[in-house]
Design an enzyme around this catalytic site. Structure first.
Site, PDB file in Angstrom:
ATOM      1  N   ASP A 383       0.741  -1.244  -0.020  1.00 29.46           N
ATOM      2  CA  ASP A 383       0.007  -0.128  -0.136  1.00 29.46           C
ATOM      3  C   ASP A 383       0.883   1.229  -0.049  1.00 29.46           C
ATOM      4  O   ASP A 383       0.335   2.230  -0.346  1.00 29.46           O
ATOM      5  CB  ASP A 383      -1.024   0.012   0.992  1.00 29.46           C
ATOM      6  CG  ASP A 383      -2.290  -0.898   0.659  1.00 29.46           C
ATOM      7  OD1 ASP A 383      -2.498  -1.019  -0.536  1.00 29.46           O
ATOM      8  OD2 ASP A 383      -3.095  -1.316   1.677  1.00 29.46           O
ATOM      9  N   TYR A 464      -9.683   0.054   2.309  1.00 30.51           N
ATOM     10  CA  TYR A 464      -9.183  -0.441   3.615  1.00 30.51           C
ATOM     11  C   TYR A 464      -8.703   0.956   4.306  1.00 30.51           C
ATOM     12  O   TYR A 464      -8.055   1.845   3.792  1.00 30.51           O
ATOM     13  CB  TYR A 464      -7.832  -1.200   3.528  1.00 30.51           C
ATOM     14  CG  TYR A 464      -8.152  -2.593   4.324  1.00 30.51           C
ATOM     15  CD1 TYR A 464      -9.457  -3.165   3.813  1.00 30.51           C
ATOM     16  CD2 TYR A 464      -7.545  -2.979   5.409  1.00 30.51           C
ATOM     17  CE1 TYR A 464      -9.784  -4.347   4.691  1.00 30.51           C
ATOM     18  CE2 TYR A 464      -7.865  -3.865   5.980  1.00 30.51           C
ATOM     19  CZ  TYR A 464      -8.895  -4.643   6.056  1.00 30.51           C
ATOM     20  OH  TYR A 464      -9.292  -5.864   6.393  1.00 30.51           O
ATOM     21  N   HIS A 517      -6.753 -13.498   3.716  1.00 31.65           N
ATOM     22  CA  HIS A 517      -5.476 -12.764   3.472  1.00 31.65           C
ATOM     23  C   HIS A 517      -4.846 -12.376   4.814  1.00 31.65           C
ATOM     24  O   HIS A 517      -5.225 -12.369   5.740  1.00 31.65           O
ATOM     25  CB  HIS A 517      -5.870 -11.252   2.634  1.00 31.65           C
ATOM     26  CG  HIS A 517      -6.765 -10.480   3.438  1.00 31.65           C
ATOM     27  ND1 HIS A 517      -8.233 -10.679   3.266  1.00 31.65           N
ATOM     28  CD2 HIS A 517      -6.696  -9.434   4.295  1.00 31.65           C
ATOM     29  CE1 HIS A 517      -8.864  -9.847   4.047  1.00 31.65           C
ATOM     30  NE2 HIS A 517      -7.828  -9.218   4.844  1.00 31.65           N
ATOM     31  N   HIS A 519      -2.086  -9.399   6.488  1.00 34.09           N
ATOM     32  CA  HIS A 519      -1.839  -8.219   6.550  1.00 34.09           C
ATOM     33  C   HIS A 519      -0.511  -8.266   7.200  1.00 34.09           C
ATOM     34  O   HIS A 519      -0.456  -8.747   8.277  1.00 34.09           O
ATOM     35  CB  HIS A 519      -2.777  -7.225   7.463  1.00 34.09           C
ATOM     36  CG  HIS A 519      -4.138  -7.252   6.731  1.00 34.09           C
ATOM     37  ND1 HIS A 519      -4.391  -6.116   5.733  1.00 34.09           N
ATOM     38  CD2 HIS A 519      -5.424  -7.372   7.215  1.00 34.09           C
ATOM     39  CE1 HIS A 519      -5.421  -6.177   5.482  1.00 34.09           C
ATOM     40  NE2 HIS A 519      -6.296  -6.933   6.458  1.00 34.09           N
ATOM     41  N   ASP A 526      14.844   2.355  14.777  1.00 35.47           N
ATOM     42  CA  ASP A 526      16.328   2.453  14.921  1.00 35.47           C
ATOM     43  C   ASP A 526      16.573   2.782  16.321  1.00 35.47           C
ATOM     44  O   ASP A 526      16.447   3.845  16.643  1.00 35.47           O
ATOM     45  CB  ASP A 526      16.619   3.616  13.954  1.00 35.47           C
ATOM     46  CG  ASP A 526      18.199   3.575  14.065  1.00 35.47           C
ATOM     47  OD1 ASP A 526      18.790   3.271  15.007  1.00 35.47           O
ATOM     48  OD2 ASP A 526      18.845   4.511  13.360  1.00 35.47           O
ATOM     49  N   LEU A 527      16.567   1.693  17.265  1.00 35.95           N
ATOM     50  CA  LEU A 527      16.909   1.878  18.486  1.00 35.95           C
ATOM     51  C   LEU A 527      18.136   2.470  18.947  1.00 35.95           C
ATOM     52  O   LEU A 527      19.436   2.093  18.350  1.00 35.95           O
ATOM     53  CB  LEU A 527      16.608   0.459  19.367  1.00 35.95           C
ATOM     54  CG  LEU A 527      15.224  -0.019  19.502  1.00 35.95           C
ATOM     55  CD1 LEU A 527      15.185  -1.250  19.272  1.00 35.95           C
ATOM     56  CD2 LEU A 527      14.438   0.544  20.492  1.00 35.95           C
ATOM     57  N   ASP A 528      18.222   3.467  19.640  1.00 40.35           N
ATOM     58  CA  ASP A 528      19.655   3.760  20.177  1.00 40.35           C
ATOM     59  C   ASP A 528      19.183   3.679  21.801  1.00 40.35           C
ATOM     60  O   ASP A 528      18.929   4.767  22.436  1.00 40.35           O
ATOM     61  CB  ASP A 528      19.921   5.183  19.770  1.00 40.35           C
ATOM     62  CG  ASP A 528      20.325   5.387  18.214  1.00 40.35           C
ATOM     63  OD1 ASP A 528      20.601   4.198  17.760  1.00 40.35           O
ATOM     64  OD2 ASP A 528      20.680   6.277  17.859  1.00 40.35           O
ATOM     65  N   GLU A 571      23.013 -10.376  11.839  1.00 38.56           N
ATOM     66  CA  GLU A 571      21.748  -9.919  11.098  1.00 38.56           C
ATOM     67  C   GLU A 571      20.876 -11.125  10.817  1.00 38.56           C
ATOM     68  O   GLU A 571      21.197 -12.046  10.171  1.00 38.56           O
ATOM     69  CB  GLU A 571      21.912  -9.239   9.931  1.00 38.56           C
ATOM     70  CG  GLU A 571      22.807  -7.960  10.159  1.00 38.56           C
ATOM     71  CD  GLU A 571      22.914  -7.032   8.666  1.00 38.56           C
ATOM     72  OE1 GLU A 571      23.063  -6.069   8.717  1.00 38.56           O
ATOM     73  OE2 GLU A 571      23.049  -7.777   7.650  1.00 38.56           O
ATOM     74  N   GLU A 669      25.282 -10.159   8.398  1.00 35.19           N
ATOM     75  CA  GLU A 669      26.521  -9.515   8.573  1.00 35.19           C
ATOM     76  C   GLU A 669      26.492  -9.801  10.122  1.00 35.19           C
ATOM     77  O   GLU A 669      25.691  -9.599  10.926  1.00 35.19           O
ATOM     78  CB  GLU A 669      26.505  -8.290   8.429  1.00 35.19           C
ATOM     79  CG  GLU A 669      26.961  -7.994   7.000  1.00 35.19           C
ATOM     80  CD  GLU A 669      27.008  -6.456   6.601  1.00 35.19           C
ATOM     81  OE1 GLU A 669      28.031  -5.682   6.716  1.00 35.19           O
ATOM     82  OE2 GLU A 669      25.707  -5.982   6.285  1.00 35.19           O
ATOM     83  N   ASP A 683      25.832   0.118  16.029  1.00 39.14           N
ATOM     84  CA  ASP A 683      24.449   0.665  15.997  1.00 39.14           C
ATOM     85  C   ASP A 683      23.592  -0.060  15.444  1.00 39.14           C
ATOM     86  O   ASP A 683      23.762  -0.584  14.112  1.00 39.14           O
ATOM     87  CB  ASP A 683      24.487   2.082  15.209  1.00 39.14           C
ATOM     88  CG  ASP A 683      23.190   2.968  15.237  1.00 39.14           C
ATOM     89  OD1 ASP A 683      22.318   2.419  15.816  1.00 39.14           O
ATOM     90  OD2 ASP A 683      23.173   3.923  14.565  1.00 39.14           O
TER      91      ASP A 683
HETATM   92 CU   LIG Z   1      -8.086  -7.505   6.042  1.00 39.89          CU
END
Ligand SMILES: [Cu+2]
Ligand SMILES: *[C@@H]1O[C@H](CO)[C@@H](O)[C@H](O)[C@H]1NC(C)=O
Ligand SMILES: *[C@@H]1O[C@H](CO)[C@@H](O)[C@H](O)[C@H]1NC(C)=O
Ligand SMILES: *[C@@H]1O[C@H](CO)[C@@H](O)[C@H](O)[C@H]1NC(C)=O
Ligand SMILES: *[C@@H]1O[C@H](CO)[C@@H](O)[C@H](O)[C@H]1NC(C)=O
Ligand SMILES: *[C@@H]1O[C@H](CO)[C@@H](O)[C@H](O)[C@H]1NC(C)=O
Length: 816
Positions: A383, A464, A517, A519, A526-528, A571, A669, A683
């Site tokens: 979307d 939706y 379906h 969703h 981006d946690l610091d 990762e 990595e 980081d």
């Molecule tokens: Cu739905």
């Protein structure tokens, strides 16, 4: 954006008044006492510029002029009439690299250079291409340049080719194809395609397809859905495959056809089968009051009274700098920005002055269907392609958000026009119906209210509606919550069903299947945590059989449990653990609290309908490599300036060879850091999914309900502080039921020992409040309960997309 501008007739009274109201201002905010009015408080301003802010109209104008002047050879037009004309489709902010923003935010570094992202719609050898460019620095000066923008895309490309060469022709083809078989549609569906009539059928293509080269689309017939726009509840049982590959429309072909489980090679076969009664009929899917969103007439007991609601007579306790979109509330501080594809993103979220999250925002919202017909069977939506920001419409005061909420506008720049989405973001405090904490002691009872701050927007993408909340709690917890509503995208139900039809949904109407379906809605966090250098661990609670010395000799071995920590050292994608048996915690690598514990935030599936899902389908045929983030619940990656996003709206056009392939980002990595290896600074970035496995049932008609569609992820302090920090912020009461001899504790505790807790001053009242209380009766204006919507709503027409191509990331094409 149906080209025939066969716009909906606003039958419902709500939409009707929206259509007829003229230009009004927002309802003036009521205030019990001038003294508390936000307007009379000293102006509140953000400590720094919002360096992520969307381009202003003035900036956009400058950039348009600059690009036209620098690239005369492209013959850029302002309002393209087809995908074969060159134009500047989208202009938006190219957000600064984190490596440039952080020195500005924390170390008196320079304001990062401001750049724009320009999406050029170019005709390259008769193939429409969307091409990303960076334009800057801003404001436009002699140093400004137009550069190919490649660094955020791990494909190494800055362009995506579109097979949609002539959007208008595709729609017209559907029209004339539909009309050319009006004998068939009349016979089987009881109606015909007629562009000049409001209740004629539509013959519309499925946007998603498998890119095998060329443009092969399945079209399906729909009844238009007049009242509330319930077209997606009204699919019909005739499907036709169209090969629209050739540039010359005369070469386009229609067929085979699919009806009631049978494939007919071409239209003549289909006709012959009908004539010879060789064809089994199945009833069409007729519109009726069942698709209406409201029942204005029902009068069950109680409906004659309005429900209880929340009021805020003394004004807000948060502060907002609306210009910089900066919010401050009980120690939380953050910036808000928006983008036409992704809606809201929050930046630099701090709690009591400490860094918690650098960036928190939506990346992509997928809905992936399954079915045994050619529409549902291949249907999938990403979307952001249609625009989660572009489709963030004005909120209804008193309904979407409480009457006392504050609102902000959103802007985006498309085809040389700046669009305003007024009052599309709201901010408000809300007190839950449940407490944050309570305790009953022998002679006292104490209760702390759970008041939280919400930033809310709603994106209506075609059928939706996604209501997206960012919620802040007084203990430092942050929640991201999505609730869906609106019309489901149903499938046609063949009453003479072929084997297997019930494997893809429930029958929810005469000829409607609920069309199962998934969703899966991807967010970046981006946690610091107390700074950028972090480690992620899985803290598991595991069963254990162990012999303890103190158990001897009675218990040889004890069955018990213990904590085991597993580092997340590379990762990877993780799934929520079975039996919630692991805590996913991001720790600061150095900082510890007073107890020597690593300071952390836990990430957990929050308050929704069960745990948050990932995509059920493995290696989706439709998705290819366009949304690999959907395959696990939560991902941990290195933070990189070259990987700002997990997805790109144009992935929808090129799923097999997407411009961003998330698999290549989450490529194992190492996340280990520190001496001797200094290549990685620790980081990390988390991507997580919200959403639901949606098996709509009869109660999803007419609309999906928000209490069953909610899902959330929470970030909860875990040893981040030395104690619960909400204690100093909450409002509540300690009621002393026996203040004389004994205090709050167990019998035997001397009153004086805890006197400070039990009373304020000499009077030793029984009810001791912490935080302010309401002190007197008051009369509030009607607006506090029921905002005047006929005056307050600015929008006169919503540009809701029909999940078609015009205005999607594929481009915009203007009609004269
Ligand atoms: Cu739905
Ligand atoms: C496409 O959408 C735009 C609005 O976003 C509208 O102005 C235009 O007329 C539409 N074009 C077609 C071909 O329908
Ligand atoms: C679709 O049409 C193109 C050109 O008109 C043709 O080359 C191609 O073979 C067709 N595809 C199929 C599957 O028929
Ligand atoms: C379904 O098929 C049967 C024959 O197999 C037929 O008698 C019946 O009329 C059909 N039902 C509908 C609704 O078309
Ligand atoms: C996914 O599907 C593609 C296309 O069918 C195939 O080439 C690939 O090997 C599959 N990958 C996995 C991991 O199953
Ligand atoms: C942002 O980082 C990328 C990748 O390192 C780099 O190519 C780009 O020039 C940087 N942008 C700015 C404005 O410095």
């Amino acid at each position: 954006m149906d080209t025939r501008s066969r716009s909906f007739i606003y039958l419902s009274s709500f939409l009707f008044f929206v259509a007829i109201t003229t230009w009004f201002v927002l309802p003036t905010k009521y205030h019990y006492d001038e003294h508390y009015a936000t307007e009379s408080k000293p102006a509140f301003s953000a400590p720094k510029q919002n360096v992520w802010a969307e381009l202003t109209e003035v900036e956009a104008e400058q950039i348009y002029d600059f690009v036209y002047a620098q690239r005369p050879e492209l013959n850029l037009v302002r309002r393209p009439k087809s995908a074969l004309e060159n134009s500047i489709y989208i202009l938006e902010t190219l957000r600064p690299n984190k490596s440039d923003a952080v020195p500005y935010l924390f170390d008196d570094g320079d304001v990062p250079q401001r750049w724009a992202k320009a999406v050029l719609a170019l005709n390259v050898d008769d193939t429409p291409s969307l091409v990303y460019h960076a334009v800057g620095p801003l404001p436009i000066s002699k140093e400004s340049q137009i550069l190919p923008l490649t660094f955020p895309f791990n494909s190494g490309r800055n362009d995506v080719k579109s097979e949609i060469k002539d959007y208008q022709a595709i729609i017209e083809f559907g029209d004339s194809l539909g009309q050319s078989i009006s004998d068939i549609t009349q016979e089987l569906l009881g109606a015909t395609v007629n562009p000049n009539s409001e209740d004629g059928l539509l013959c519309l293509p499925r946007p998603s397809r498998v890119a095998t080269g060329g443009l092969v689309l399945w079209f399906q017939f729909f009844r238009p859905g007049l009242g509330s726009g319930g077209r997606t509840l009204l699919p019909q049982g005739i499907y036709v495959k169209v090969n629209a590959t050739s540039l010359d429309q005369n070469d386009w072909t229609a067929g085979p056809f699919f009806y009631n489980g049978v494939i007919y090679d071409d239209v003549e076969d289909f006709r012959v089968a009908i004539k010879n009664s060789a064809l089994k009929k199945t009833p069409p899917n007729l519109d009726g009051s069942w698709t209406d969103t409201e029942n204005f007439d029902a009068k069950p007991d109680g409906r004659e009274l309005p429900p209880p609601i929340s009021v805020q007579p003394y004004g807000a306790r948060y502060k907002v700098d609306k210009k910089e979109k900066y919010v401050s509330w009980f120690g939380f501080e953050f910036y808000i920005t928006t983008a036409q594809a992704t809606g809201l993103t929050l930046y630099d979220i701090r709690f009591k002055g400490e860094r918690v999250i650098y960036e928190l925002g939506l990346q992509e919202a997928m809905a992936h269907y399954a079915g045994d017909d050619p529409m549902a069977g291949g249907q999938e939506f990403l979307d952001t392609f249609f625009g989660m920001g572009k489709n963030m419409y004005e909120l209804l005061p008193g309904y979407d958000c409480p009457a006392y909420a504050d609102y902000m506008d959103t802007h985006y720049h498309m085809a040389h026009e700046t669009h305003e989405l007024p009052n599309s973001i709201c901010v408000f405090e809300y007190t839950a119906d449940h407490l944050l904490s309570r305790h009953t002691a022998q002679y006292s009872v104490t209760a702390s209210r759970n008041t939280y701050l919400i930033v809310r927007s709603t994106s209506t993408v075609g059928n939706y509606d996604y209501a997206i909340d960012y919620i802040f709690y007084m203990d430092g917890a942050i929640e991201v919550k999505v609730r869906a509503s609106g019309y489901i995208f149903a499938a046609f139900y063949r009453s003479n069903k072929t084997e297997g039809e019930d494997e893809y949904g429930h029958r929810i109407g005469e000829a409607v299947s609920s069309s199962v379906h998934d969703h899966v809605i991807n967010f970046k966090a981006d946690l610091d945590v107390a700074g950028p250098t972090n480690d992620m661990v899985r803290l598991a609670l595991e069963p254990l059989t162990k012999s303890y010395d103190w158990d001897q000799p009675e218990v040889k071995e004890r069955n018990t449990m213990h904590l085991v920590e597993y580092g997340v050292n590379e990762e990877t994608g993780l799934d929520w653990p079975k039996n919630s048996g692991e805590f996913f915690i991001v720790y600061n690598s150095e900082e510890r609290n007073a107890w020597g514990q690593r300071r952390g935030y836990r990430i957990t599936s929050g308050t929704g309908m069960g745990s948050t899902p990932h995509l059920t389908i493995e290696n989706s045929t439709t998705l290819g490599d366009s949304a690999r983030w959907a395959e696990h619940d939560i991902w941990v990656l290195r933070q990189k300036d070259t990987e700002p996003r997990s997805a790109d709206p144009l992935n929808y056009l090129a799923p097999i060879d997407p411009i961003i392939n998330f698999n290549a980002m989450a490529d194992h990595e190492s996340l280990e850091h520190g001496a001797p290896d200094t290549t990685y600074d620790g980081d990390l970035v988390v991507y997580f999914n919200l959403g639901s496995h949606h098996i709509p049932h009869s109660g999803d008609v007419p609309n999906t309900l928000m209490h069953t569609s909610g899902s959330s992820v929470m970030f909860i302090p875990h040893n981040f502080h030395d104690r619960d920090p909400s204690r100093e912020s909450v409002q509540g009461v300690r009621l002393q039921i026996d203040g004389k001899k004994y205090g709050g504790g167990f019998r035997g505790q001397e009153e004086d020992a805890r006197a400070d807790l039990r009373s304020r001053g000499e009077k030793k009242p029984k009810a001791n409040y912490f935080g302010a209380t309401y002190e007197e009766s008051m009369k509030l204006p009607l607006e506090a309960f029921e905002p005047d919507l006929e005056k307050g709503y600015k929008t006169k027409k919503h540009e809701v997309t029909d999940l078609n191509f015009n205005g999607s990331a594929a481009g915009v094409w203007m009609v004269d």
